[in-house]
Scaffold this active site. Structure first.
Site, PDB file in Angstrom:
ATOM      1  N   HIS A   1      38.512   5.859 -29.303  1.00  0.00           N
ATOM      2  CA  HIS A   1      39.248   4.636 -28.946  1.00  0.00           C
ATOM      3  C   HIS A   1      40.602   4.972 -28.341  1.00  0.00           C
ATOM      4  O   HIS A   1      41.617   4.747 -28.959  1.00  0.00           O
ATOM      5  CB  HIS A   1      39.458   3.762 -30.171  1.00  0.00           C
ATOM      6  CG  HIS A   1      38.242   3.159 -30.724  1.00  0.00           C
ATOM      7  ND1 HIS A   1      37.470   3.771 -31.681  1.00  0.00           N
ATOM      8  CD2 HIS A   1      37.634   1.991 -30.445  1.00  0.00           C
ATOM      9  CE1 HIS A   1      36.461   2.982 -31.985  1.00  0.00           C
ATOM     10  NE2 HIS A   1      36.529   1.908 -31.250  1.00  0.00           N
ATOM     11  N   TYR A   2      40.787   5.343 -27.307  1.00  0.00           N
ATOM     12  CA  TYR A   2      39.952   5.751 -26.187  1.00  0.00           C
ATOM     13  C   TYR A   2      40.465   7.083 -25.723  1.00  0.00           C
ATOM     14  O   TYR A   2      41.674   7.308 -25.781  1.00  0.00           O
ATOM     15  CB  TYR A   2      40.030   4.709 -25.064  1.00  0.00           C
ATOM     16  CG  TYR A   2      39.450   3.370 -25.487  1.00  0.00           C
ATOM     17  CD1 TYR A   2      38.101   3.116 -25.381  1.00  0.00           C
ATOM     18  CD2 TYR A   2      40.268   2.386 -26.017  1.00  0.00           C
ATOM     19  CE1 TYR A   2      37.567   1.892 -25.761  1.00  0.00           C
ATOM     20  CE2 TYR A   2      39.731   1.169 -26.400  1.00  0.00           C
ATOM     21  CZ  TYR A   2      38.387   0.932 -26.276  1.00  0.00           C
ATOM     22  OH  TYR A   2      37.870  -0.270 -26.674  1.00  0.00           O
TER      23      TYR A   2
END
Length: 134
Positions: A44-45
């Site tokens: 994420h991410y």
């Protein structure tokens, strides 16, 4: 200050246990530093890590368990969650909780703030935890 560690999240620092002011409003407050080593960050991410909202809800829930005004509670429902700003690795977040109790239902309405302002608003519903039978 009391700290509690979750299997997935870091330590929660209790800043203020549940207190009722002269207007009969009950509040409590905790703070957490989001570790850059959280296992959720790689997904994420990549190259722009953002702490997932579900993890913010977990911090609110654990904070509520630590500061509930009338003793132990158990979660009944997540009534609402609105995510309004990002939380990044290393951010220190402040969780301000407002408590109401009606007919045995305990509601925790929380505002989560980080270094860039508001991050989330979460409303959790609880009931008093049953007495443990030993």
């Amino acid at each position: 200050m009391r700290r509690r560690a979750s299997p997935v999240l870091g330590a929660i620092e209790v800043i203020r246990r549940a207190e009722t002011d002269d207007r009969d409003v009950t509040t409590s407050r905790t703070e957490v530093t989001v570790s850059p080593d959280e296992p959720v960050f790689p997904g994420h991410y990549p190259d722009f890590p953002i702490f997932p909202g579900v993890c913010e809800v977990e911090y609110v829930h654990l904070s509520a368990l630590l500061t509930a005004p009338d003793g132990p509670v158990e979660l009944v429902a997540l009534d609402s969650a609105r995510f309004t700003g990002p939380v990044h690795p290393g951010d220190r977040i402040d969780i301000e909780m407002r408590w109401t109790t009606t007919d045995g239902v305990v509601v925790c309405s929380a505002s989560v703030r980080g270094p860039r302002g508001e991050c989330a608003n979460v409303r959790l519903r609880y009931r008093p935890a049953p007495e443990s039978k030993n």
